[in-house]
Design a protein around this motif. Structure first.
Motif, PDB file in Angstrom:
ATOM      1  N   UNK A  30       0.855  -1.189   0.000  1.00 24.35           N
ATOM      2  CA  UNK A  30       0.000   0.000   0.000  1.00 24.35           C
ATOM      3  C   UNK A  30       0.891   1.239   0.000  1.00 24.35           C
ATOM      4  N   UNK A  31       0.392   2.314  -0.574  1.00 26.14           N
ATOM      5  CA  UNK A  31       1.148   3.568  -0.627  1.00 26.14           C
ATOM      6  C   UNK A  31       0.186   4.733  -0.533  1.00 26.14           C
ATOM      7  N   UNK A  32       0.738   5.909  -0.290  1.00 33.23           N
ATOM      8  CA  UNK A  32      -0.066   7.121  -0.281  1.00 33.23           C
ATOM      9  C   UNK A  32      -0.533   7.456  -1.691  1.00 33.23           C
ATOM     10  N   UNK A  33      -1.629   8.171  -1.773  1.00 31.17           N
ATOM     11  CA  UNK A  33      -2.088   8.736  -3.040  1.00 31.17           C
ATOM     12  C   UNK A  33      -2.358  10.211  -2.784  1.00 31.17           C
ATOM     13  N   UNK A  34      -1.694  11.080  -3.554  1.00 35.79           N
ATOM     14  CA  UNK A  34      -1.882  12.522  -3.381  1.00 35.79           C
ATOM     15  C   UNK A  34      -1.809  13.217  -4.730  1.00 35.79           C
ATOM     16  N   UNK A  35      -2.348  14.411  -4.775  1.00 34.39           N
ATOM     17  CA  UNK A  35      -2.363  15.172  -6.017  1.00 34.39           C
ATOM     18  C   UNK A  35      -0.939  15.437  -6.494  1.00 34.39           C
ATOM     19  N   UNK A  36      -0.761  15.412  -7.802  1.00 31.89           N
ATOM     20  CA  UNK A  36       0.573  15.605  -8.381  1.00 31.89           C
ATOM     21  C   UNK A  36       1.148  16.978  -8.074  1.00 31.89           C
ATOM     22  N   UNK A  96      -2.161   2.565  12.422  1.00 34.44           N
ATOM     23  CA  UNK A  96      -0.828   3.082  12.096  1.00 34.44           C
ATOM     24  C   UNK A  96      -0.748   4.581  12.376  1.00 34.44           C
ATOM     25  N   UNK A  97      -1.732   5.333  11.911  1.00 33.58           N
ATOM     26  CA  UNK A  97      -1.710   6.785  12.116  1.00 33.58           C
ATOM     27  C   UNK A  97      -1.989   7.152  13.571  1.00 33.58           C
ATOM     28  N   UNK A  98      -2.933   6.452  14.208  1.00 36.34           N
ATOM     29  CA  UNK A  98      -3.268   6.763  15.601  1.00 36.34           C
ATOM     30  C   UNK A  98      -2.075   6.547  16.522  1.00 36.34           C
ATOM     31  N   UNK A  99      -1.339   5.452  16.305  1.00 33.54           N
ATOM     32  CA  UNK A  99      -0.169   5.163  17.138  1.00 33.54           C
ATOM     33  C   UNK A  99       0.919   6.221  16.987  1.00 33.54           C
ATOM     34  N   UNK A 132      -2.313  11.891 -10.119  1.00 34.97           N
ATOM     35  CA  UNK A 132      -2.084  11.383  -8.766  1.00 34.97           C
ATOM     36  C   UNK A 132      -0.708  10.730  -8.693  1.00 34.97           C
ATOM     37  N   UNK A 133       0.042  11.008  -7.620  1.00 35.36           N
ATOM     38  CA  UNK A 133       1.338  10.359  -7.391  1.00 35.36           C
ATOM     39  C   UNK A 133       1.209   9.415  -6.213  1.00 35.36           C
ATOM     40  N   UNK A 134       2.127   8.417  -6.152  1.00 36.72           N
ATOM     41  CA  UNK A 134       2.016   7.344  -5.178  1.00 36.72           C
ATOM     42  C   UNK A 134       3.293   7.186  -4.341  1.00 36.72           C
ATOM     43  N   UNK A 135       3.637   8.148  -3.491  1.00 37.41           N
ATOM     44  CA  UNK A 135       4.819   7.993  -2.648  1.00 37.41           C
ATOM     45  C   UNK A 135       4.611   6.921  -1.577  1.00 37.41           C
ATOM     46  N   UNK A 136       5.692   6.342  -1.124  1.00 38.29           N
ATOM     47  CA  UNK A 136       5.634   5.317  -0.082  1.00 38.29           C
ATOM     48  C   UNK A 136       5.348   5.961   1.273  1.00 38.29           C
ATOM     49  N   UNK A 137       4.557   5.290   2.102  1.00 36.86           N
ATOM     50  CA  UNK A 137       4.302   5.716   3.476  1.00 36.86           C
ATOM     51  C   UNK A 137       5.322   5.014   4.364  1.00 36.86           C
ATOM     52  N   UNK A 138       6.267   5.766   4.878  1.00 38.17           N
ATOM     53  CA  UNK A 138       7.375   5.196   5.627  1.00 38.17           C
ATOM     54  C   UNK A 138       6.885   4.367   6.821  1.00 38.17           C
ATOM     55  N   UNK A 139       7.355   3.119   6.891  1.00 43.56           N
ATOM     56  CA  UNK A 139       7.016   2.250   8.011  1.00 43.56           C
ATOM     57  C   UNK A 139       5.740   1.458   7.851  1.00 43.56           C
ATOM     58  N   UNK A 140       4.972   1.726   6.808  1.00 48.31           N
ATOM     59  CA  UNK A 140       3.730   0.983   6.599  1.00 48.31           C
ATOM     60  C   UNK A 140       4.013  -0.125   5.585  1.00 48.31           C
ATOM     61  N   UNK A 141       4.264  -1.318   6.086  1.00 47.30           N
ATOM     62  CA  UNK A 141       4.745  -2.418   5.248  1.00 47.30           C
ATOM     63  C   UNK A 141       3.708  -3.501   4.985  1.00 47.30           C
ATOM     64  N   UNK A 142       2.453  -3.214   5.251  1.00 51.80           N
ATOM     65  CA  UNK A 142       1.397  -4.193   5.024  1.00 51.80           C
ATOM     66  C   UNK A 142       1.307  -4.556   3.542  1.00 51.80           C
ATOM     67  N   UNK A 143       1.083  -5.822   3.250  1.00 53.51           N
ATOM     68  CA  UNK A 143       0.885  -6.288   1.873  1.00 53.51           C
ATOM     69  C   UNK A 143      -0.391  -7.125   1.792  1.00 53.51           C
ATOM     70  N   UNK A 144      -0.848  -7.337   0.578  1.00 53.14           N
ATOM     71  CA  UNK A 144      -1.966  -8.239   0.335  1.00 53.14           C
ATOM     72  C   UNK A 144      -1.637  -9.106  -0.865  1.00 53.14           C
TER      73      UNK A 144
END
Length: 290
Positions: free
Chosen positions: A163-169, A204-207, A246-258
């Protein structure tokens, strides 16, 4: 002896969910269909449905009979095809997990045109909904989460992604390849309410003390991408999602996969061994997203 039309009535009730829609599907009146189901129940010596004002559910006997009815109908169609007497195209009913990018499925359908080779049906749903549809024989195969320890269905893994972030370019952070949660503390976010990773993302965000304002809560990922591209907010999505603005930067420390893959009952094992073109193309598209 079981008449084929009775099997078709039975399967129509299962697939359509009630007698009224089943009758319409079979192009008969509801009383005619009800009489047919009653005749089938007398022939089998057991009730097949529990009837109520709200819905129709299979009895234990009906559930046992369902797999036989599916097999008989499938074998009949195959026999008719082999003799050059097929009444219709063979059916292909595919379920797709709602959190899989719709453009992947649309592109695969456009490339392979399954409606020209099959009586094709496509159904989107949650993991739980697809499991239920598989168990009741309403779909032949489902592209869903696999490798989660269950042994109820046959599985064929296709692709593992994170998973990664999604934000405006044009977002101020858009040029960064990796972003820590602390840098998002003052950002507006969008919630994908149907996401299988929602609880993990929230935790993840709450912690990390990040409790953002949410501008949108939605179960429609295409709409979420549009609003992300418009600058309404940031979200977390599987890596396979793409949009021009939309760009997809990595969210540092969030390593969940599916892990996504095909799930099927024993009766549809052949579809995992020799997948129809549309299934193979969906798998190719997913893997191609890296």
């Amino acid at each position: 002896m079981l008449d084929r039309y009775l099997l078709r009535y039975f399967l129509a009730v299962v697939d359509q969910g009630n007698f009224s829609r089943a009758a319409s599907h079979c192009n008969v009146s509801q009383p005619t269909l009800s009489v047919g189901i009653a005749k089938l129940e007398r022939t089998l010596g057991m009730p097949l449905f529990v009837r109520s004002n709200q819905r129709v559910e299979l009895t234990d006997g009906g559930t046992r009979f369902l797999s036989h009815a599916r097999r008989i109908e499938r074998e009949f169609n195959l026999a008719m095809q082999s003799m050059g007497m097929a009444e219709t195209l063979t059916s292909l009913r595919i379920g797709i997990l709602s959190s899989i990018a719709g453009e992947i499925v649309a592109a695969s359908v456009a490339r392979t045109r399954p409606e020209r080779q099959h009586r094709f049906e496509l159904l989107f749903g949650s993991e739980r909904e697809l499991t239920g549809h598989l168990a009741k024989g309403r779909i032949d195969v489902a592209l869903t989460l696999v490798g989660r320890g269950g042994d109820r269905f046959l599985e064929l893994p296709v692709h593992t992604e994170g998973y990664a972030l999604a934000m405006a370019a044009d977002h101020p952070l858009a040029q960064d390849g990796e972003i820590g949660a602390d840098r998002l503390a003052n950002e507006v976010m969008i919630v994908r309410r149907h996401c299988e990773a929602l609880s993990d993302t929230s935790r993840f965000f709450t912690e990390r003390g990040v409790r953002p304002h949410f501008a949108l809560r939605s179960t429609n990922d295409e709409r979420v991408l549009q609003m992300v591209g418009a600058g309404l907010g940031i979200t977390v999505m599987p890596q396979s999602y793409r949009a021009q603005d939309v760009v997809r930067p990595r969210l540092s420390g969030f390593d969940l996969t599916r892990t996504l893959g095909w799930a099927a009952t024993q009766d549809a094992e052949h579809m995992l061994r020799a997948s129809p073109p549309v299934m193979a193309e969906i798998a190719r598209q997913l893997v191609g997203r890296g």
